[in-house]
Design a protein around this motif. Structure first.
Motif, PDB file in Angstrom:
ATOM      1  N   TYR A  99       0.677  -1.258   0.042  1.00 31.50           N
ATOM      2  CA  TYR A  99       0.005  -0.070   0.017  1.00 31.50           C
ATOM      3  C   TYR A  99       0.942   1.122   0.004  1.00 31.50           C
ATOM      4  CZ  TYR A  99       0.706   0.170   5.063  1.00 31.50           C
ATOM      5  OH  TYR A  99       1.489   0.064   6.428  1.00 31.50           O
ATOM      6  N   ILE A 100       0.203   2.334  -0.363  1.00 32.81           N
ATOM      7  CA  ILE A 100       0.890   3.755  -0.536  1.00 32.81           C
ATOM      8  C   ILE A 100       0.441   4.472   0.620  1.00 32.81           C
ATOM      9  CG2 ILE A 100       1.153   5.820  -1.800  1.00 32.81           C
ATOM     10  CD1 ILE A 100       0.838   4.046  -4.399  1.00 32.81           C
ATOM     11  N   LEU A 115      -2.475  13.415  -5.425  1.00 37.33           N
ATOM     12  CA  LEU A 115      -2.027  11.973  -5.023  1.00 37.33           C
ATOM     13  C   LEU A 115      -3.278  11.076  -5.402  1.00 37.33           C
ATOM     14  CD1 LEU A 115      -0.574   9.681  -3.599  1.00 37.33           C
ATOM     15  CD2 LEU A 115      -1.562  10.599  -1.379  1.00 37.33           C
ATOM     16  N   TYR A 119      -3.046   8.142  -8.350  1.00 31.79           N
ATOM     17  CA  TYR A 119      -3.408   6.814  -7.977  1.00 31.79           C
ATOM     18  C   TYR A 119      -4.318   6.191  -8.993  1.00 31.79           C
ATOM     19  CZ  TYR A 119      -5.230   2.706  -5.118  1.00 31.79           C
ATOM     20  OH  TYR A 119      -5.731   1.640  -4.913  1.00 31.79           O
ATOM     21  N   LYS A 120      -5.449   6.903  -9.193  1.00 32.65           N
ATOM     22  CA  LYS A 120      -6.439   6.373 -10.045  1.00 32.65           C
ATOM     23  C   LYS A 120      -6.011   6.149 -11.483  1.00 32.65           C
ATOM     24  CE  LYS A 120     -10.962   7.792 -12.273  1.00 32.65           C
ATOM     25  NZ  LYS A 120     -12.255   8.798 -12.036  1.00 32.65           N
ATOM     26  N   LYS A 128      -3.102  -0.633  -2.357  1.00 29.51           N
ATOM     27  CA  LYS A 128      -4.099   0.196  -1.776  1.00 29.51           C
ATOM     28  C   LYS A 128      -3.440   1.849  -1.450  1.00 29.51           C
ATOM     29  CE  LYS A 128      -7.301  -3.211  -0.014  1.00 29.51           C
ATOM     30  NZ  LYS A 128      -7.855  -3.766   1.160  1.00 29.51           N
ATOM     31  N   LEU A 129      -4.349   2.562  -1.414  1.00 28.15           N
ATOM     32  CA  LEU A 129      -3.843   4.076  -0.983  1.00 28.15           C
ATOM     33  C   LEU A 129      -4.482   4.203   0.565  1.00 28.15           C
ATOM     34  CD1 LEU A 129      -2.514   6.891  -1.663  1.00 28.15           C
ATOM     35  CD2 LEU A 129      -4.685   7.292  -2.935  1.00 28.15           C
ATOM     36  N   ALA A 154      -9.918   4.635  -1.804  1.00 28.75           N
ATOM     37  CA  ALA A 154      -8.736   4.805  -0.855  1.00 28.75           C
ATOM     38  C   ALA A 154      -9.384   4.583   0.733  1.00 28.75           C
ATOM     39  CB  ALA A 154      -7.998   6.142  -1.068  1.00 28.75           C
ATOM     40  N   ALA A 226       2.103   9.812 -11.049  1.00 33.29           N
ATOM     41  CA  ALA A 226       1.440   8.557 -11.216  1.00 33.29           C
ATOM     42  C   ALA A 226       2.556   7.663 -11.875  1.00 33.29           C
ATOM     43  CB  ALA A 226       0.528   8.671 -12.499  1.00 33.29           C
ATOM     44  N   MET A 229       5.047   6.864  -8.708  1.00 32.78           N
ATOM     45  CA  MET A 229       4.386   6.034  -7.961  1.00 32.78           C
ATOM     46  C   MET A 229       4.326   4.266  -8.567  1.00 32.78           C
ATOM     47  SD  MET A 229       1.114   8.145  -6.945  1.00 32.78           S
ATOM     48  CE  MET A 229       0.100   6.878  -6.186  1.00 32.78           C
ATOM     49  N   THR A 230       4.260   4.186  -9.843  1.00 33.38           N
ATOM     50  CA  THR A 230       4.102   2.931 -10.516  1.00 33.38           C
ATOM     51  C   THR A 230       5.589   2.171 -10.525  1.00 33.38           C
ATOM     52  OG1 THR A 230       2.422   3.700 -11.900  1.00 33.38           O
ATOM     53  CG2 THR A 230       3.744   1.801 -12.816  1.00 33.38           C
TER      54      THR A 230
END
Length: 269
Positions: A99-100, A115, A119-120, A128-129, A154, A226, A229-230
């Motif tokens: 999770y983030i 954020l 995430y989307k 999960k966020l 989230a 994004a 994060m990925t």
């Protein structure tokens, strides 16, 4: 500060941040905060600042030559037991390192809307966020943020502290701080203390923390956030960030620096 100086006392003023830049304050409050900054800077014997950004600002704005840079600190915590970790992760249906995590007040300057949008857009599988925190007061922004968070699934634990907060820090795969304004980002320092991977907006306050360049993204750029994060979720990097906290943000060193400053003011000629 002026009254103490008239009484013959030494005054030390600590400047933590330009609060008048925060969106939550109205015109009157911002005017009072600016006046307070002026009076504190002009009438104190020394001004403790927590960042180079603040030091440069006071020197430029007020020609202040009595600043001393002393950081804020964070306390490194020993790891919690497996039982306590399971207890809090199970509460939110979380799996460790999947999770983030983000943390802060639900106000626009914290950038949580970026954020959630990132995430989307990232479409991470089985990640999960989690955004911990709450609003200072009821606001349209906080309501809109909660709605957007619900749409992407989230988790919003609310205001948390102690073991619960520690578990969420310790077991996150990635910590994100998308802020538009900070003084010295304590949440970011705490994340480093837990050796978490981090992604931070490239505002000056964040960039004063000595992190690798790949940890920063351009403020407000949802696509770059994004992508970062990925990248960190799909190819996690083993970090050794704890030494940054030990070297730059250790409370014992900070206490020694502060005491040295006080002694320099009361030393007899």
């Amino acid at each position: 500060a002026p009254l103490f100086r008239l009484a013959g006392l030494k005054v030390v003023y600590t400047h933590h941040g330009q609060d008048y830049n925060r969106a939550k304050w109205g015109k009157l409050a911002k005017a009072i905060l600016r006046l307070s900054e002026y009076v504190g800077t002009k009438f104190s014997n020394r001004v403790i600042v927590i960042s180079d950004l603040l030091e440069d600002w006071l020197q430029k704005k007020y020609h202040c030559n009595k600043t001393v840079r002393i950081n804020n600190g964070v306390t490194l915590q020993p790891a919690l037991s497996e039982d306590k970790t399971k207890k809090w992760l199970n509460k939110y249906g979380l799996e460790g390192k999947r999770y983030i995590f983000a943390l802060g007040r639900f106000v626009k300057e914290k950038g949580f809307h970026d954020l959630i949008a990132a995430y989307k857009k990232a479409s991470l599988v089985d990640v999960k966020l989690v955004i911990a925190g709450s609003a200072d007061f009821k606001s349209d922004y906080a309501n809109e943020m909660k709605t957007a968070a619900a749409e992407v699934g989230a988790i919003l634990p609310g205001y948390i502290h102690g073991e619960e907060l520690q578990v969420l820090f310790e077991n996150a795969s990635l910590f994100v701080i998308p802020s538009y304004h900070e003084g010295l980002p304590i949440a970011l320092l705490e994340a480093l203390g837990y050796n978490r991977n981090v992604v931070a907006s490239d505002i000056p306050a964040n960039m004063e923390v000595p992190l690798p360049e790949e940890c920063f993204y351009e403020l407000g750029d949802v696509n770059e956030l994004a992508d970062k994060m990925t990248l960190f979720m799909e190819t996690p990097v083993q970090r050794d960030f704890k030494h940054i906290v030990e070297y730059h943000y250790d409370w014992d060193k900070i206490a020694d620096q502060t005491m040295d400053l006080y002694k320099s003011l009361v030393k007899k000629k």
